[in-house]
Design a protein around this motif. Structure first.
Motif, PDB file in Angstrom:
ATOM      1  N   TYR A  56      70.362 -53.687 -96.987  1.00  0.00           N
ATOM      2  CA  TYR A  56      70.173 -53.253 -98.370  1.00  0.00           C
ATOM      3  C   TYR A  56      68.730 -53.393 -98.858  1.00  0.00           C
ATOM      4  O   TYR A  56      68.270 -52.596 -99.668  1.00  0.00           O
ATOM      5  CB  TYR A  56      71.130 -54.004 -99.296  1.00  0.00           C
ATOM      6  CG  TYR A  56      72.574 -53.728 -98.961  1.00  0.00           C
ATOM      7  CD1 TYR A  56      73.113 -52.464 -99.127  1.00  0.00           C
ATOM      8  CD2 TYR A  56      73.386 -54.729 -98.448  1.00  0.00           C
ATOM      9  CE1 TYR A  56      74.439 -52.197 -98.792  1.00  0.00           C
ATOM     10  CE2 TYR A  56      74.715 -54.479 -98.117  1.00  0.00           C
ATOM     11  CZ  TYR A  56      75.228 -53.205 -98.297  1.00  0.00           C
ATOM     12  OH  TYR A  56      76.530 -52.944 -97.958  1.00  0.00           O
ATOM     13  N   GLY A  57      68.028 -54.401 -98.382  1.00  0.00           N
ATOM     14  CA  GLY A  57      66.652 -54.615 -98.818  1.00  0.00           C
ATOM     15  C   GLY A  57      65.629 -53.776 -98.069  1.00  0.00           C
ATOM     16  O   GLY A  57      64.678 -53.269 -98.657  1.00  0.00           O
ATOM     17  N   PHE A  58      65.850 -53.616 -96.763  1.00  0.00           N
ATOM     18  CA  PHE A  58      64.881 -52.895 -95.940  1.00  0.00           C
ATOM     19  C   PHE A  58      65.402 -51.565 -95.421  1.00  0.00           C
ATOM     20  O   PHE A  58      64.670 -50.829 -94.763  1.00  0.00           O
ATOM     21  CB  PHE A  58      64.447 -53.769 -94.756  1.00  0.00           C
ATOM     22  CG  PHE A  58      63.556 -54.910 -95.153  1.00  0.00           C
ATOM     23  CD1 PHE A  58      62.197 -54.717 -95.330  1.00  0.00           C
ATOM     24  CD2 PHE A  58      64.068 -56.178 -95.356  1.00  0.00           C
ATOM     25  CE1 PHE A  58      61.364 -55.757 -95.702  1.00  0.00           C
ATOM     26  CE2 PHE A  58      63.255 -57.231 -95.727  1.00  0.00           C
ATOM     27  CZ  PHE A  58      61.897 -57.025 -95.903  1.00  0.00           C
ATOM     28  N   GLY A  59      66.685 -51.268 -95.656  1.00  0.00           N
ATOM     29  CA  GLY A  59      67.239 -50.007 -95.194  1.00  0.00           C
ATOM     30  C   GLY A  59      67.338 -49.902 -93.687  1.00  0.00           C
ATOM     31  O   GLY A  59      67.267 -48.818 -93.119  1.00  0.00           O
ATOM     32  N   LEU A  60      67.503 -51.058 -93.018  1.00  0.00           N
ATOM     33  CA  LEU A  60      67.570 -51.073 -91.556  1.00  0.00           C
ATOM     34  C   LEU A  60      69.019 -51.068 -91.085  1.00  0.00           C
ATOM     35  O   LEU A  60      69.903 -51.601 -91.749  1.00  0.00           O
ATOM     36  CB  LEU A  60      66.843 -52.308 -91.009  1.00  0.00           C
ATOM     37  CG  LEU A  60      65.339 -52.322 -91.268  1.00  0.00           C
ATOM     38  CD1 LEU A  60      64.745 -53.682 -90.912  1.00  0.00           C
ATOM     39  CD2 LEU A  60      64.645 -51.211 -90.502  1.00  0.00           C
ATOM     40  N   ASP A  65      71.769 -60.019 -92.627  1.00  0.00           N
ATOM     41  CA  ASP A  65      72.141 -58.623 -92.413  1.00  0.00           C
ATOM     42  C   ASP A  65      72.132 -57.844 -93.726  1.00  0.00           C
ATOM     43  O   ASP A  65      71.769 -56.666 -93.755  1.00  0.00           O
ATOM     44  CB  ASP A  65      73.500 -58.530 -91.716  1.00  0.00           C
ATOM     45  CG  ASP A  65      73.449 -59.033 -90.282  1.00  0.00           C
ATOM     46  OD1 ASP A  65      72.326 -59.141 -89.723  1.00  0.00           O
ATOM     47  OD2 ASP A  65      74.513 -59.336 -89.722  1.00  0.00           O
ATOM     48  N   SER A  66      72.516 -58.488 -94.821  1.00  0.00           N
ATOM     49  CA  SER A  66      72.453 -57.844 -96.138  1.00  0.00           C
ATOM     50  C   SER A  66      71.007 -57.543 -96.523  1.00  0.00           C
ATOM     51  O   SER A  66      70.709 -56.461 -97.044  1.00  0.00           O
ATOM     52  CB  SER A  66      73.096 -58.736 -97.206  1.00  0.00           C
ATOM     53  OG  SER A  66      74.471 -58.871 -96.980  1.00  0.00           O
ATOM     54  N   ILE A  67      70.111 -58.483 -96.267  1.00  0.00           N
ATOM     55  CA  ILE A  67      68.686 -58.270 -96.555  1.00  0.00           C
ATOM     56  C   ILE A  67      68.164 -57.089 -95.747  1.00  0.00           C
ATOM     57  O   ILE A  67      67.474 -56.210 -96.277  1.00  0.00           O
ATOM     58  CB  ILE A  67      67.875 -59.549 -96.246  1.00  0.00           C
ATOM     59  CG1 ILE A  67      68.201 -60.656 -97.249  1.00  0.00           C
ATOM     60  CG2 ILE A  67      66.367 -59.257 -96.233  1.00  0.00           C
ATOM     61  CD1 ILE A  67      67.702 -62.037 -96.841  1.00  0.00           C
ATOM     62  N   GLY A  96      68.924 -72.082 -94.311  1.00  0.00           N
ATOM     63  CA  GLY A  96      69.836 -71.689 -95.371  1.00  0.00           C
ATOM     64  C   GLY A  96      70.252 -70.226 -95.356  1.00  0.00           C
ATOM     65  O   GLY A  96      71.118 -69.832 -96.125  1.00  0.00           O
ATOM     66  N   LEU A  97      69.628 -69.411 -94.494  1.00  0.00           N
ATOM     67  CA  LEU A  97      70.014 -68.002 -94.404  1.00  0.00           C
ATOM     68  C   LEU A  97      70.891 -67.802 -93.182  1.00  0.00           C
ATOM     69  O   LEU A  97      70.464 -68.032 -92.059  1.00  0.00           O
ATOM     70  CB  LEU A  97      68.789 -67.090 -94.309  1.00  0.00           C
ATOM     71  CG  LEU A  97      67.818 -67.085 -95.484  1.00  0.00           C
ATOM     72  CD1 LEU A  97      66.797 -65.967 -95.316  1.00  0.00           C
ATOM     73  CD2 LEU A  97      68.527 -66.964 -96.814  1.00  0.00           C
ATOM     74  N   GLY A  98      72.119 -67.375 -93.420  1.00  0.00           N
ATOM     75  CA  GLY A  98      73.056 -67.122 -92.334  1.00  0.00           C
ATOM     76  C   GLY A  98      73.113 -65.640 -91.996  1.00  0.00           C
ATOM     77  O   GLY A  98      72.442 -64.819 -92.621  1.00  0.00           O
ATOM     78  N   PRO A  99      73.935 -65.299 -91.020  1.00  0.00           N
ATOM     79  CA  PRO A  99      74.003 -63.915 -90.558  1.00  0.00           C
ATOM     80  C   PRO A  99      74.372 -62.896 -91.643  1.00  0.00           C
ATOM     81  O   PRO A  99      73.765 -61.825 -91.707  1.00  0.00           O
ATOM     82  CB  PRO A  99      75.077 -63.943 -89.470  1.00  0.00           C
ATOM     83  CG  PRO A  99      75.179 -65.356 -89.052  1.00  0.00           C
ATOM     84  CD  PRO A  99      74.784 -66.187 -90.231  1.00  0.00           C
TER      85      PRO A  99
END
Length: 180
Positions: free
Chosen positions: A105-109, A100-102, A93-96
């Protein structure tokens, strides 16, 4: 929360989670989110639309994070971005764009997010074909700019602003900064 809904509905769902402290960067908040019943999670994000699917995806994500990183605070080194991107894409259920947002924005990568605005702007300005692949577009940006999350974040924010103000479904080209 933002897939197939407007920003206000997604923001409302996030606010519902925040009101009860479920989105704090803490062990207690994360544990509470893990222990939250599926029906209650669905109700808290109902405003985002497709709330059952989104709740199931969110549940898979938090269980993955718990299994692989433990409770927050989480740290992933930039050198591991590609590895973690592949691992997160393996979650049903998780697409690109979501992954990429995770990561950004979530990990600062350093991982550039390609959304509908990005695709629309590039297509209208004949920089890509309408059927260009997500990863080809992402890599185009990642090769063009310094590999820094703050740079990717800023460029994505500028693209979203341009998309909202000018490059909408019904374009408003008057005063578009790309036509200068």
């Amino acid at each position: 929360m933002t897939q197939a809904t407007n920003w206000n509905n997604a923001a409302s769902a996030v606010a519902n989670l925040k009101q009860t402290g479920l989105l704090e960067d803490s062990r207690d908040s994360f544990r509470a989110l893990l222990e939250l019943g599926q029906a209650e999670l669905e109700e808290r994000i109902r405003s985002s639309g497709y709330f059952r699917q989104k709740a199931a995806r969110l549940r898979r994500l938090i269980e993955f994070l718990d299994k692989n990183l433990g409770p927050p605070p989480w740290r992933i080194s930039p050198e591991e971005t590609s590895t973690w991107r592949t691992r997160l894409l393996g979650i049903k259920g998780l697409g690109p764009e979501t992954v990429d947002s995770i990561l950004l924005y979530g990990f600062g990568l350093p991982c550039f997010v390609v959304d509908a605005y990005t695709r629309r702007i590039l297509t209208r300005h004949e920089m890509i074909e309408a059927n260009a692949l997500y990863d080809d577009i992402r890599l185009m940006f990642e090769k063009a700019f310094p590999e820094r999350s703050d740079v990717y974040n800023e460029y994505h924010a500028l693209i979203v602003r341009l998309g909202k103000e000018h490059c909408r479904s019904d374009p408003c080209c008057t005063n578009c900064p790309l036509l200068s």
